[in-house]
Design a protein around this motif. Structure first.
Motif, mmCIF file in Angstrom:
data_model
loop_
_atom_site.group_PDB
_atom_site.id
_atom_site.type_symbol
_atom_site.label_atom_id
_atom_site.label_comp_id
_atom_site.label_asym_id
_atom_site.label_seq_id
_atom_site.Cartn_x
_atom_site.Cartn_y
_atom_site.Cartn_z
ATOM 1 N N ASP A 165 0.868 -1.172 0.000
ATOM 2 C CA ASP A 165 0.000 0.000 0.000
ATOM 3 C C ASP A 165 0.909 1.227 0.000
ATOM 4 O O ASP A 165 2.053 1.186 0.458
ATOM 5 N N TRP A 166 0.408 2.345 -0.508
ATOM 6 C CA TRP A 166 1.286 3.506 -0.716
ATOM 7 C C TRP A 166 0.521 4.809 -0.495
ATOM 8 O O TRP A 166 -0.641 4.928 -0.887
ATOM 9 N N TYR A 167 1.228 5.749 0.123
ATOM 10 C CA TYR A 167 0.679 7.077 0.387
ATOM 11 C C TYR A 167 1.558 8.127 -0.278
ATOM 12 O O TYR A 167 2.788 7.985 -0.328
ATOM 13 N N ILE A 168 0.946 9.176 -0.763
ATOM 14 C CA ILE A 168 1.712 10.274 -1.355
ATOM 15 C C ILE A 168 2.398 11.089 -0.265
ATOM 16 O O ILE A 168 3.458 11.661 -0.491
ATOM 17 N N LYS A 169 1.835 11.113 0.930
ATOM 18 C CA LYS A 169 2.501 11.759 2.051
ATOM 19 C C LYS A 169 3.815 11.039 2.359
ATOM 20 O O LYS A 169 3.920 9.822 2.203
ATOM 21 N N SER A 170 4.795 11.781 2.831
ATOM 22 C CA SER A 170 6.070 11.188 3.209
ATOM 23 C C SER A 170 5.936 10.438 4.525
ATOM 24 O O SER A 170 4.959 10.613 5.268
ATOM 25 N N HIS A 171 6.941 9.624 4.837
ATOM 26 C CA HIS A 171 6.911 8.891 6.110
ATOM 27 C C HIS A 171 6.945 9.858 7.290
ATOM 28 O O HIS A 171 6.374 9.562 8.350
ATOM 29 N N LYS A 172 7.576 11.008 7.123
ATOM 30 C CA LYS A 172 7.621 11.991 8.211
ATOM 31 C C LYS A 172 6.235 12.574 8.470
ATOM 32 O O LYS A 172 5.829 12.757 9.631
ATOM 33 N N GLU A 173 5.516 12.873 7.402
ATOM 34 C CA GLU A 173 4.156 13.394 7.565
ATOM 35 C C GLU A 173 3.230 12.338 8.161
ATOM 36 O O GLU A 173 2.404 12.642 9.039
ATOM 37 N N LEU A 174 3.370 11.109 7.706
ATOM 38 C CA LEU A 174 2.510 10.036 8.204
ATOM 39 C C LEU A 174 2.742 9.790 9.694
ATOM 40 O O LEU A 174 1.792 9.607 10.455
ATOM 41 N N ARG A 175 3.997 9.777 10.136
ATOM 42 C CA ARG A 175 4.245 9.508 11.555
ATOM 43 C C ARG A 175 3.748 10.657 12.434
ATOM 44 O O ARG A 175 3.291 10.427 13.551
ATOM 45 N N LYS A 176 3.823 11.895 11.917
ATOM 46 C CA LYS A 176 3.261 13.016 12.679
ATOM 47 C C LYS A 176 1.749 12.864 12.822
ATOM 48 O O LYS A 176 1.181 13.125 13.888
ATOM 49 N N ASP A 177 1.102 12.443 11.728
ATOM 50 C CA ASP A 177 -0.349 12.205 11.792
ATOM 51 C C ASP A 177 -0.673 11.141 12.838
ATOM 52 O O ASP A 177 -1.602 11.311 13.649
ATOM 53 N N ILE A 178 0.073 10.046 12.814
ATOM 54 C CA ILE A 178 -0.176 8.958 13.759
ATOM 55 C C ILE A 178 -0.014 9.441 15.197
ATOM 56 O O ILE A 178 -0.818 9.122 16.080
ATOM 57 N N GLU A 179 1.019 10.229 15.450
ATOM 58 C CA GLU A 179 1.247 10.748 16.806
ATOM 59 C C GLU A 179 0.120 11.652 17.260
ATOM 60 O O GLU A 179 -0.220 11.688 18.455
ATOM 61 N N LYS A 180 -0.471 12.398 16.326
ATOM 62 C CA LYS A 180 -1.551 13.332 16.668
ATOM 63 C C LYS A 180 -2.919 12.667 16.740
ATOM 64 O O LYS A 180 -3.921 13.321 17.054
ATOM 65 N N GLY A 181 -2.976 11.379 16.431
ATOM 66 C CA GLY A 181 -4.252 10.689 16.501
ATOM 67 C C GLY A 181 -5.007 10.652 15.195
ATOM 68 O O GLY A 181 -6.178 10.259 15.152
ATOM 69 N N VAL A 182 -4.354 11.044 14.105
ATOM 70 C CA VAL A 182 -4.979 10.982 12.787
ATOM 71 C C VAL A 182 -4.712 9.611 12.188
ATOM 72 O O VAL A 182 -3.556 9.221 11.998
ATOM 73 N N ASP A 183 -5.764 8.852 11.899
ATOM 74 C CA ASP A 183 -5.576 7.526 11.313
ATOM 75 C C ASP A 183 -4.984 7.630 9.902
ATOM 76 O O ASP A 183 -5.137 8.641 9.218
ATOM 77 N N LEU A 184 -4.339 6.572 9.484
ATOM 78 C CA LEU A 184 -3.738 6.559 8.157
ATOM 79 C C LEU A 184 -4.771 6.760 7.061
ATOM 80 O O LEU A 184 -4.502 7.400 6.045
ATOM 81 N N GLY A 185 -5.957 6.188 7.255
ATOM 82 C CA GLY A 185 -6.970 6.273 6.222
ATOM 83 C C GLY A 185 -6.631 5.384 5.036
ATOM 84 O O GLY A 185 -5.715 4.555 5.081
ATOM 85 N N ALA A 186 -7.385 5.573 3.958
ATOM 86 C CA ALA A 186 -7.204 4.728 2.776
ATOM 87 C C ALA A 186 -5.898 5.082 2.078
ATOM 88 O O ALA A 186 -5.548 6.259 1.953
#
Length: 588
Positions: A165-186
Motif C-alpha cells: 500500500d502507498w501514500y503520497i505523504k512522506s513517512h515523516k508526515e505520516l508519523r506526525k499524523d499517527i502521533e496526533k491521533g490521525v488515522d492513516l486512512g485509505a
C-alpha cells in the motif's frame, strides 16, 4: 611408498579442498538516500538504495556469509532489518533498536551475518521512524544448496514481487499524523515493485503512470516470490486466468496446493509456481486489492501486466474478481489450509517433518492481548498486555553486554493484566532451549500481523472468539507451517509454538507500521545460563549510544569491507599458488 614431497602435495591438496568447501562470502555496498519518484503520477521523495526504488535483491545460498556496508545518506538515523533471516545466535545484526544503535546520518555501518540453515523468500526494510512507508525495502532470496533436493522442478525464471500500500505523504508526515491521533486512512495506491497501476480503467487511473510488466514465454513455469512490504493493508493477490501453486512461505516448503488468489497480510511472503498455460489472446492482469478495510469510498487497486511473448494484444475488460468481502471465514479457512510439507527437505537433508514439534513439552505460555490506540500519559499509544514499549537510548543487547542496570526489566506479564496501561521497557524472559507457546488475541478492529526475529515458529491454531485452555484441542500438531509472520484476525486469536534454541535478544512486533510505531512490540531475552561459546561476540564495529556514547570512536577512517577479499578467498588463492609451485618443483 609415496615420497615425502608427494605426501606433502596430497596433504596440501586436502587443505585446499577444505578451503574450497568453506562457506562463501558475498559483499555489497549500499548507499541509502532520498530519490525522486512518481509511482502514482505525483512526484515525491522516496527512499532508494544506490539510486533505485525498490532496492537490490539480495540473492544468496544456504550458509553463505553476507557482508553489507550501508552508507546512510538520509537526514535521520537508519537501521536495516532482515525480515525472516534468523541470525543464529547473532542478534547483533538484527537491525532493530533493541539490538543496535542507529546509524547516524552521514555514517556507514557494515552488517555481517550468515544465512545459516535457511532457505526461502524474505525481504529487508528500514526499521526506524516509519521509514518503510517511503521505501528502502528489497527482496531476499536464499537458495538451496545443490546437494539438497527441491520438492519441485527447476522453474524457468525467478521473479520477486514487492507489493505495498502507498501514500503520497512522506513517512515523516505520516508519523506526525499517527502521533496526533490521525488515522492513516485509505492508501492512495498499491504498488508492484515501486510502480503504480496499469491503466485498466481510464476514469480511475490517471494517464502517464509507469507500471510493471512481467515478460514470460508460453508453456514455461515461473517462481513468483510475493511479499507484502506495505504499511498496514492486507492484500489479495491474483493473476487473471492463472492458478497459483503455493510451494513455499518464509523459509518453509508447503504442501503444494493451487489457489486462484491469496490473502497476503502485512510482512508476509509466499512463493508460487505459475505456469503460462493460456492462449495469450491478450495480456493478463496481475492484481492486488485491499482486504478488511474499515473505510468507505473507492479503494486503491494495484495492477501489473503479465505479457506472453506471443500475446495478441493488451489486457482489457474487468479485473479478476476478489473474494467476497463479507465472507468472514474465507481468509481464515485459506490460512488454515497452508500446511508444512513434512516429507520435503529444506536447508538440511533431513525432512522438515523430522522435527516433531507436536511432541515437545511447552515450557512457557504467553497470552498476548493487543488493544487499539489509546491515550497513555497524554500520548497516543498501542499496547501488548497493557504495556506500550518504550525504546531506551541504550539498546537492550548493549545493556546486557555491559551489565548496565535499569535499562529494561524482565517482567513482561504472561497474561493480560487488570490494570491501567503504561509505557515501559518490559522484556519477556525466555527459557534457553525452552518451547514457548504464544497466543495472540486481537482486540482491534483490523487484521494485525505479528513477526518474531531470530526464529521460525509453528502456526498451530487460529479461530474467532476468545482463546481458552480448551482451544488447544484444535491445534495442528503435525504439519502446521513454520514461518516468521502470522496474521491475527479482528476478534480472533492465533497460537504459535517457538523453539527458543538461539541465544540473543529478539524482537517480537506488530508488522503493521502504525501499531508498531506507537508501541506494539516486545523483546524476548534468551540467555544460555552456561557460557555460550557459540553466540557471536559483540562486533568490532559496534556503534555506541545512550549511556555508552563516550565509547564511540570517530568514523573518519572506517573500512569498506567489500573492497577487500574474504579470508576464505585469500586462503584458497594462497594454497592454490603454493600447490602449483610445489608441483612445478616436483616435476623438474
Amino acid at each position: 611408498m609415496p615420497s615425502p614431497i608427494t605426501r606433502c602435495v596430497f596433504l596440501l591438496l586436502g587443505l585446499l579442498n577444505v578451503a574450497l568447501a568453506a562457506d562463501p562470502y558475498v559483499f555489497y555496498d549500499w548507499t541509502v538516500s532520498y530519490i525522486s519518484a512518481s509511482p502514482l503520477g505525483v512526484k515525491q521523495q522516496v527512499i532508494g538504495i544506490d539510486g533505485n526504488f525498490p532496492g537490490p535483491i539480495l540473492d544468496v545460498t544456504t550458509n553463505w556469509n553476507v557482508v553489507v556496508n550501508v552508507k546512510n545518506n538520509l537526514d535521520e538515523p537508519l537501521l536495516l532489518t532482515w525480515n525472516g533471516i534468523q541470525h543464529r545466535k547473532n542478534s547483533w545484526q538484527d537491525g532493530v533498536l533493541g539490538t543496535n544503535c542507529p546509524i547516524p546520518a552521514g555514517w556507514n555501518w557494515t552488517y555481517e551475518f550468515q544465512v545459516k540453515d535457511q532457505i526461502g523468500s524474505f525481504f529487508y526494510f528500514p526499521s526506524l521512524n516509519f521509514q518503510r512507508a517511503s521505501g528502502g525495502y528489497g527482496g531476499i532470496i536464499v537458495n538451496n544448496r545443490e546437494v539438497i533436493p527441491v520438492p519441485f522442478g527447476a522453474p524457468d525464471g525467478d521473479i520477486t514481487l514487492l507489493v505495498s500500500d502507498w501514500y503520497i505523504k512522506s513517512h515523516k508526515e505520516l508519523r506526525k499524523d499517527i502521533e496526533k491521533g490521525v488515522d492513516l486512512g485509505a492508501p492512495d495506491g498499491i504498488l508492484f515493485n515501486g510502480l503504480g497501476p496499469y491503466r485498466y480503467d481510464d476514469t480511475l487511473v490517471r494517464n502517464g503512470i509507469s507500471y510493471l510488466t512481467i515478460n514470460v514465454e508460453p508453456g514455461k513455469t515461473y517462481r513468483l516470490r510475493v511479499h507484502n512490504v506495505g504499511i498496514s493493508t492486507s492484500l489479495n493477490f491474483r493473476i487473471q486466468n492463472h492458478n497459483l501453486l503455493l510451494v513455499e512461505t518464509e523459509g518453509s516448503y508447503t504442501v503444494q496446493q493451487n489457489y486462484t488468489n491469496m490473502d497476503i497480510h502485512v510482512g508476509q511472503s509466499y512463493s508460487f509456481l505459475v505456469t503460462m498455460d493460456q492462449n495469450a489472446s491478450t495480456d493478463y492482469y496481475i492484481v492486488a486489492t485491499q482486504r478488511f478495510v474499515n473505510f468507505s469510498g473507492s479503494r486503491a487497486i494495484g495492477v501489473a501486466i503479465l505479457h506472453y511473448s506471443n500475446s495478441q494484444g493488451p489486457a482489457s475488460g474487468p479485473l479478476p474478481d476478489p473474494p467476497n468481502e463479507y465472507d468472514a471465514t474465507f481468509s481464515m479457512t485459506q490460512a488454515r489450509s497452508i500446511r508444512w510439507n513434512v516429507s520435503a527437505s529444506a536447508a538440511r537433508p533431513n525432512p522438515q517433518g523430522s522435527f516433531k514439534y507436536g511432541q515437545i513439552t511447552v515450557t512457557d505460555v504467553y497470552v498476548i492481548l493487543n488493544r487499539p490506540a489509546e491515550l497513555i500519559d497524554g500520548k497516543r499509544r498501542t499496547t501488548l498486555n497493557g504495556i506500550s514499549y518504550f525504546a531506551p537510548s541504550t539498546p537492550l543487547k548493549l545493556a546486557q553486554q555491559f551489565n548496565i542496570p535499569g535499562v529494561y526489566k524482565l517482567d513482561f506479564p504472561n497474561r493480560p493484566m487488570n490494570r491501567a496501561p503504561k509505557i515501559d521497557t518490559s522484556v519477556i524472559n525466555g527459557t534457553f532451549k525452552g518451547f514457548m507457546e504464544i497466543i495472540f488475541q486481537n482486540n482491534d478492529t483490523t487484521v494485525q500481523s505479528y513477526h518474531m526475529d531470530g526464529y521460525a515458529f509453528f502456526v498451530v491454531g487460529m479461530d474467532y472468539g476468545v482463546w481458552t485452555e480448551n482451544s488447544r484441542g484444535t491445534y495442528n500438531k503435525w504439519d502446521g507451517v513454520a514461518r516468521c509472520t502470522t496474521q491475527v484476525f479482528p476478534g480472533a486469536w492465533t497460537a504459535i509454538l517457538v523453539p527458543l534454541d538461539s541465544a540473543g535478544i529478539w524482537n517480537l512486533r506488530a508488522q503493521n507500521l502504525d501499531s508498531w510505531y506507537l508501541g506494539q512490540e516486545v523483546y524476548v531475552s534468551v540467555v544460555n545460563p552456561e557460557e555460550d561459546r557459540d553466540e557471536n561476540l559483540m562486533p568490532d564495529n559496534t556503534i555506541y549510544c545512550g549511556v555508552l556514547s563516550p565509547l564511540q570512536k570517530d568514523q573518519a577512517h572506517r573500512v569498506k569491507f567489500s573492497s577487500a577479499p574474504s579470508a576464505a578467498k585469500t586462503l584458497k588463492t594462497a594454497l592454490l599458488a603454493f600447490v602449483v609451485t610445489l608441483f612445478g618443483t616436483f616435476m623438474r
